[in-house]
Enzyme design. Structure first.
Site, PDB file in Angstrom:
ATOM      1  N   HIS A  69      11.105   8.651  25.648  1.00 31.02           N
ATOM      2  CA  HIS A  69      10.126   7.725  26.240  1.00 31.02           C
ATOM      3  C   HIS A  69      10.781   6.454  26.773  1.00 31.02           C
ATOM      4  O   HIS A  69      10.141   5.684  27.491  1.00 31.02           O
ATOM      5  CB  HIS A  69       8.984   7.410  25.264  1.00 31.02           C
ATOM      6  CG  HIS A  69       9.295   6.444  24.161  1.00 31.02           C
ATOM      7  ND1 HIS A  69       9.627   6.845  22.884  1.00 31.02           N
ATOM      8  CD2 HIS A  69       9.305   5.094  24.133  1.00 31.02           C
ATOM      9  CE1 HIS A  69       9.819   5.783  22.119  1.00 31.02           C
ATOM     10  NE2 HIS A  69       9.632   4.696  22.856  1.00 31.02           N
ATOM     11  N   ASP A 100      11.191  13.773  21.440  1.00 33.60           N
ATOM     12  CA  ASP A 100      11.327  12.408  21.944  1.00 33.60           C
ATOM     13  C   ASP A 100      12.779  11.947  21.880  1.00 33.60           C
ATOM     14  O   ASP A 100      13.100  10.892  21.323  1.00 33.60           O
ATOM     15  CB  ASP A 100      10.415  11.421  21.205  1.00 33.60           C
ATOM     16  CG  ASP A 100      10.300  10.076  21.930  1.00 33.60           C
ATOM     17  OD1 ASP A 100      10.866   9.947  23.033  1.00 33.60           O
ATOM     18  OD2 ASP A 100       9.658   9.164  21.383  1.00 33.60           O
ATOM     19  N   SER A 178      13.253   1.175  20.236  1.00 26.46           N
ATOM     20  CA  SER A 178      13.177   2.611  20.454  1.00 26.46           C
ATOM     21  C   SER A 178      14.498   3.173  20.955  1.00 26.46           C
ATOM     22  O   SER A 178      15.094   2.647  21.904  1.00 26.46           O
ATOM     23  CB  SER A 178      12.083   2.927  21.484  1.00 26.46           C
ATOM     24  OG  SER A 178      10.811   2.662  20.969  1.00 26.46           O
TER      25      SER A 178
END
Length: 227
Positions: A69, A100, A178
């Site tokens: 992402h 992911d 992230s």
């Protein structure tokens, strides 16, 4: 969204029943040796109408792992910046929206790879390292492992339900963390930080090393761009 939507039934709103993280882990020789292998990732995603930034870490010569992402939709100015300020062009060569995870090929990076750790135990000390809130310098905070579990939730496009092995961690995780590593005190990688709890200030989630290992192997030598 600045985070992946992870899951609804995990009980993310609860405060973890473990001690607060130990600040001393930030002084561990292992973390200090690993720090320069944590990189900043940036890119422009015209279809989303936004710039996207996140974190990543070196998994093999000239290759970096991050979250899918963090690079989704990026078609312009995909770059990786090191702790020394070296900014390099990057190409996504492996992309897994189910887990992911993505791998970037970064010619000229020339940094030694970090290595994956074995399974952590509840209560183990760790470090969340990355570039939260569009930071230009590496930011690290202490963490503590809360537990390991198989969690069901949507993929990054919310088109299917997937089961991923994750660590629940007590740490301050913010937008931009992230894709960064969850580091053990010896500098090995427990997992990949990919989400934070909603409504709790100090709870985050990381994909375990066991969960991302196959993707790392699939992408660590690739040099051909993928969609």
């Amino acid at each position: 969204s600045t985070y992946a939507q992870v899951f609804s039934g995990i009980g993310a709103e609860r405060i973890l029943a473990i001690p607060a993280p130990d600040q001393n882990v930030l002084n561990s020789p292992g973390f200090r040796a690993a720090a320069n292998r944590v990189v900043r990732i940036q890119g422009i995603a015209p279809s989303c109408g936004r710039a996207i930034e996140g974190s990543g870490f070196v998994i093999s010569p000239n290759h970096v792992m991050t979250n899918a992402h963090v690079v989704a939709g990026v078609t312009q100015q995909q770059t990786v910046t090191t702790t020394a300020g070296q900014r390099l062009d990057a190409t996504v060569v492996f992309y897994d929206p189910q887990v992911d995870v993505a791998v970037l090929y970064v010619p000229g990076l020339n940094l030694s790879p970090l290595h994956f750790a074995g399974q952590a135990n509840p209560g183990d000390n760790a470090v969340v390292a990355g570039y939260p809130l569009d930071a230009t310098r590496l930011h690290a905070v202490p963490a503590r492992i809360g537990g390991i579990q198989n969690a069901q939730g949507p993929n990054i496009y919310q088109t299917a339900t997937v089961t991923r092995q994750i660590y629940e961690i007590r740490a301050t995780v913010e937008s931009g963390n992230s894709g960064g590593p969850l580091l053990a005190s010896d500098g090995t990688v427990y997992g990949v930080v990919f989400a934070a709890a909603v409504g709790v200030d100090d709870t985050g989630f990381a994909l375990t090393a066991a969960q991302v290992h196959a993707d790392a192997q699939a992408g660590e030598h690739s040099t051909t761009a993928v969609s």
